[in-house]
Design an enzyme around this catalytic site. Structure first.
Site, PDB file in Angstrom:
ATOM      1  N   TYR A  75       0.827  -1.212   0.000  1.00 22.77           N
ATOM      2  CA  TYR A  75       0.000   0.000   0.000  1.00 22.77           C
ATOM      3  C   TYR A  75       0.862   1.263   0.000  1.00 22.77           C
ATOM      4  O   TYR A  75       0.586   2.219  -0.717  1.00 22.77           O
ATOM      5  CB  TYR A  75      -0.947   0.025   1.210  1.00 22.77           C
ATOM      6  CG  TYR A  75      -1.871   1.212   1.129  1.00 22.77           C
ATOM      7  CD1 TYR A  75      -3.065   1.117   0.408  1.00 22.77           C
ATOM      8  CD2 TYR A  75      -1.536   2.435   1.703  1.00 22.77           C
ATOM      9  CE1 TYR A  75      -3.894   2.220   0.280  1.00 22.77           C
ATOM     10  CE2 TYR A  75      -2.359   3.538   1.572  1.00 22.77           C
ATOM     11  CZ  TYR A  75      -3.543   3.432   0.866  1.00 22.77           C
ATOM     12  OH  TYR A  75      -4.364   4.516   0.718  1.00 22.77           O
ATOM     13  N   PHE A 127      -5.309  21.297 -24.549  1.00 23.25           N
ATOM     14  CA  PHE A 127      -5.951  20.039 -24.954  1.00 23.25           C
ATOM     15  C   PHE A 127      -7.387  20.063 -24.413  1.00 23.25           C
ATOM     16  O   PHE A 127      -7.676  20.788 -23.466  1.00 23.25           O
ATOM     17  CB  PHE A 127      -5.145  18.886 -24.351  1.00 23.25           C
ATOM     18  CG  PHE A 127      -5.694  17.527 -24.639  1.00 23.25           C
ATOM     19  CD1 PHE A 127      -5.686  17.025 -25.925  1.00 23.25           C
ATOM     20  CD2 PHE A 127      -6.200  16.740 -23.615  1.00 23.25           C
ATOM     21  CE1 PHE A 127      -6.195  15.757 -26.185  1.00 23.25           C
ATOM     22  CE2 PHE A 127      -6.709  15.474 -23.874  1.00 23.25           C
ATOM     23  CZ  PHE A 127      -6.710  14.988 -25.161  1.00 23.25           C
ATOM     24  N   ASP A 128      -8.312  19.251 -24.980  1.00 21.83           N
ATOM     25  CA  ASP A 128      -9.727  19.414 -24.584  1.00 21.83           C
ATOM     26  C   ASP A 128      -9.993  19.159 -23.093  1.00 21.83           C
ATOM     27  O   ASP A 128     -10.684  19.950 -22.448  1.00 21.83           O
ATOM     28  CB  ASP A 128     -10.691  18.635 -25.495  1.00 21.83           C
ATOM     29  CG  ASP A 128     -10.395  17.152 -25.593  1.00 21.83           C
ATOM     30  OD1 ASP A 128      -9.535  16.666 -24.838  1.00 21.83           O
ATOM     31  OD2 ASP A 128     -11.034  16.466 -26.419  1.00 21.83           O
ATOM     32  N   ASP A 218       2.612  20.666 -20.342  1.00 20.65           N
ATOM     33  CA  ASP A 218       1.682  19.554 -20.503  1.00 20.65           C
ATOM     34  C   ASP A 218       2.390  18.642 -21.504  1.00 20.65           C
ATOM     35  O   ASP A 218       2.333  18.852 -22.708  1.00 20.65           O
ATOM     36  CB  ASP A 218       0.345  20.072 -21.043  1.00 20.65           C
ATOM     37  CG  ASP A 218      -0.664  18.944 -21.242  1.00 20.65           C
ATOM     38  OD1 ASP A 218      -0.332  17.781 -20.921  1.00 20.65           O
ATOM     39  OD2 ASP A 218      -1.773  19.229 -21.726  1.00 20.65           O
ATOM     40  N   ALA A 220       2.585  15.314 -22.564  1.00 17.32           N
ATOM     41  CA  ALA A 220       2.172  13.954 -22.942  1.00 17.32           C
ATOM     42  C   ALA A 220       3.099  13.356 -24.002  1.00 17.32           C
ATOM     43  O   ALA A 220       3.356  12.161 -24.011  1.00 17.32           O
ATOM     44  CB  ALA A 220       0.735  13.960 -23.458  1.00 17.32           C
ATOM     45  N   LYS A 261       0.636   8.117 -23.273  1.00 17.01           N
ATOM     46  CA  LYS A 261       1.248   8.404 -24.575  1.00 17.01           C
ATOM     47  C   LYS A 261       2.737   8.035 -24.486  1.00 17.01           C
ATOM     48  O   LYS A 261       3.082   6.875 -24.628  1.00 17.01           O
ATOM     49  CB  LYS A 261       1.035   9.875 -24.955  1.00 17.01           C
ATOM     50  CG  LYS A 261      -0.387  10.195 -25.406  1.00 17.01           C
ATOM     51  CD  LYS A 261      -1.313  10.446 -24.263  1.00 17.01           C
ATOM     52  CE  LYS A 261      -2.652  10.995 -24.694  1.00 17.01           C
ATOM     53  NZ  LYS A 261      -3.190  11.945 -23.711  1.00 17.01           N
ATOM     54  N   HIS A 453     -19.486  14.833 -29.411  1.00 17.61           N
ATOM     55  CA  HIS A 453     -18.942  13.864 -30.367  1.00 17.61           C
ATOM     56  C   HIS A 453     -18.934  12.437 -29.828  1.00 17.61           C
ATOM     57  O   HIS A 453     -18.988  11.495 -30.590  1.00 17.61           O
ATOM     58  CB  HIS A 453     -17.551  14.280 -30.826  1.00 17.61           C
ATOM     59  CG  HIS A 453     -16.571  14.494 -29.715  1.00 17.61           C
ATOM     60  ND1 HIS A 453     -16.731  15.480 -28.767  1.00 17.61           N
ATOM     61  CD2 HIS A 453     -15.443  13.843 -29.380  1.00 17.61           C
ATOM     62  CE1 HIS A 453     -15.724  15.423 -27.914  1.00 17.61           C
ATOM     63  NE2 HIS A 453     -14.937  14.441 -28.257  1.00 17.61           N
TER      64      HIS A 453
HETATM   65  C1  LIG Z   1      -4.090  12.826 -23.409  1.00 16.46           C
HETATM   66  C2  LIG Z   1      -3.730  14.207 -23.021  1.00 16.46           C
HETATM   67  C3  LIG Z   1      -4.142  14.753 -21.793  1.00 16.46           C
HETATM   68  C4  LIG Z   1      -5.037  14.016 -20.832  1.00 16.46           C
HETATM   69  O1  LIG Z   1      -4.471  12.848 -20.406  1.00 16.46           O
HETATM   70  P1  LIG Z   1      -5.338  11.526 -20.073  1.00 16.46           P
HETATM   71  O2  LIG Z   1      -4.298  10.562 -19.669  1.00 16.46           O
HETATM   72  O3  LIG Z   1      -6.072  11.154 -21.325  1.00 16.46           O
HETATM   73  O4  LIG Z   1      -6.262  11.892 -18.967  1.00 16.46           O
HETATM   74  C5  LIG Z   1      -3.732  16.043 -21.496  1.00 16.46           C
HETATM   75  N1  LIG Z   1      -2.993  16.754 -22.353  1.00 16.46           N
HETATM   76  C6  LIG Z   1      -2.588  16.268 -23.539  1.00 16.46           C
HETATM   77  C7  LIG Z   1      -1.752  17.103 -24.451  1.00 16.46           C
HETATM   78  C8  LIG Z   1      -2.949  14.978 -23.916  1.00 16.46           C
HETATM   79  O5  LIG Z   1      -2.579  14.506 -25.106  1.00 16.46           O
END
Ligand SMILES: *Cc1c(COP(=O)(O)O)cnc(C)c1O
Length: 475
Positions: A75, A127-128, A218, A220, A261, A453
């Site tokens: 844990y 990002f969205d 950010d 990813a 990613k 969507h």
């Molecule tokens: C995928 C992504 C996120 C969100 O991450 P999740 O793991 O899908 O929650 C944030 N910013 C960017 C640029 C991303 O590609």
């Protein structure tokens, strides 16, 4: 290692395989109709080549699975946690590390700490989910993409850059005091997978220091951004991708990474940062909402896969072959007469559906029409990025304000498909491009108000009816 001569050759061979389904044309028509012509409502076992997302869809390596078998599920203070923490520290240079279950959990925690009602977050492009979490924190998200990002055909190497003049203007202007965060998305997923240059990141860091505003990444796709810097930005050609990535992280005060990613893992995310006070606030939030700070909602085996994935993803042989595969697909698609956002990035290609399907007005959703045709003709799943996703509809689901572009995103999972699969995608597009006028448009049957969507249902509109519709609109 002789990386250069074999740059396009993947540095791995396939050890475990998974069968993929082949439906015939009738079965695909039936499946797609039952899904309301929405790719998100297809079952994965109805799809031959799935290019819906590169998130969590990559193949893991034998070393990752060996690590997973050694995962320590204690844990608190698990061995796997320390391995994960040390890898993230070594890669990012940040002392403070917090695991989370995926990227958007990091967003929620960081924004509720650094932003709040009345505050502003500035970005090259949010990002969205990032945008949604800024808004949920009560703050405002503002995108400041560089102008060349809006020219889809421009060959500029760093169309992911932020507009530095607009950034400085905002920081020195009347809203300057309200800016709580500058967040650079690398690579810029929202705008054609375009990379951000080190020169741009350095300039942002300098501006943020001068105005005492936190600067975060950010990140990813930190490794893919590093690869494109190495390829395109003078002065970095002999750096390793890992060194470039670390250098980028060190320009910032902290980072959020969706490890689905460039973590090469099915699940996971991380927050890493320098400031001990911000860390303490984020940690309290993490323990209350995600899990104790040595696992953050992840299992020990997840932490192991990620720790190993972070080593493998910065390998020049891997990045070079992945970039070459995407570039090759782009070339085949372009030769078939379908334009893509230029220049090609790495994790995805963006088809210019508006330019191909000129017989369809935006209200007939040309991006969605092309994505649908790829499924119906080739069993290929991908997502529209156009008026269906980003346009404004009235109460009766009619388009009142189209999106600026009608695009389709082909996201390429990591280490999953061979050139033969990608050839199939190019061949299907080439078939469509021979007679684009035969592709029907679509109309919405029902749609939820939020995040349309994902759950929208549509139906095809016969080409002739579509032409009548356009004639009516012209009158
Ligand atoms: C995928 C992504 C996120 C969100 O991450 P999740 O793991 O899908 O929650 C944030 N910013 C960017 C640029 C991303 O590609």
């Amino acid at each position: 290692m002789p990386v250069e001569p074999f740059a396009s050759l993947p540095p791995y061979r396939i050890k475990v395989v998974e069968p993929i389904p082949f439906l015939d044309a009738g079965q695909r028509r039936e499946a797609f109709a039952a899904a309301g012509y929405n790719p998100f409502d297809l079952r994965a076992d109805q799809i031959t080549v799935d290019l819906l997302s590169d998130s969590g869809t990559g193949a893991t390596s034998s070393a990752q699975e060996a690590g997973a078998a050694r995962g320590d599920e204690s844990y608190a203070g698990a061995r796997s946690w320390f391995r994960f923490r040390d890898e993230v520290r070594d890669l990012t240079g940040f002392d403070h590390v917090l695991p989370v279950h995926q990227g958007r959990a990091a967003e929620r925690i960081v924004f509720s700490t650094l932003l709040g009602p009345g505050r502003i977050c500035l970005s090259n492009t949010h990002f969205d989910t990032t945008h949604a979490n800024v808004v949920l924190a009560g703050a405002q998200a503002r995108d400041l993409p560089c102008p060349q990002a809006l020219d889809l055909d421009s060959q500029e190497p760093f169309k992911g850059d932020i507009d530095l003049a607009a950034l400085e203007q905002t920081l020195t202007g009347p809203d300057g005091d309200r800016v709580g965060l500058v967040l650079m998305t690398i690579t810029n997923n929202g705008l054609g997978a375009q990379p951000v240059s080190m020169a741009n990141l350095s300039a942002v860091a300098e501006l943020c220091r001068r105005h005492k505003v936190p600067f975060w990444l950010d990140a990813a796709r930190f490794a893919e951004n590093a690869w494109l810097v190495r390829e395109r930005e003078p002065g970095y050609g002999d750096w390793t991708p890992r060194r470039i990535a670390t250098h980028a992280f060190q320009l910032a005060d902290g980072c959020m990474i969706s490890l689905k990613k460039d973590g090469l893992a099915p699940v996971g995310g991380v927050i890493a940062l320098r400031d001990p006070q911000v860390y303490a606030a984020c940690e309290a939030n993490l323990i209350a909402t995600e899990g104790f700070s040595t696992y953050g909602g992840l299992a020990g085996h997840d932490l192991e896969r990620i720790a190993q994935g972070l080593r493998e993803v910065v390998d020049a042989g891997y990045l070079g072959s992945r970039a070459a595969a995407t570039e090759r697909l782009a070339r085949l698609i372009n030769e078939a007469g379908v334009d893509t956002v230029q220049p090609a990035g790495i994790h995805a290609l963006y088809l210019n559906a508006g330019r191909l399907l000129t017989h369809l007005e935006p209200a007939r959703f040309p991006g969605h029409a092309l994505a649908s045709e790829l499924y119906l003709r080739g069993g290929i799943r991908c997502a529209e990025l156009g008026s269906l996703y980003l346009g404004e509809l009235d109460g009766r689901h009619r388009l009142v304000r189209p999106a600026p572009f009608e695009l389709v995103r082909l996201a390429i999972p990591r280490r999953v498909y061979t050139d033969a699969h990608l050839d199939h995608v190019a061949a299907t597009l080439a078939e469509i491009a021979k007679e684009p006028g035969r592709v029907p448009g679509y109309r919405i049957v029902s749609a939820p108000r939020l995040l349309r969507h994902f759950k929208v249902r549509l139906e095809p509109v016969a080409p002739r009816a579509a032409r009548r519709g356009r004639a009516a609109a012209a009158r």
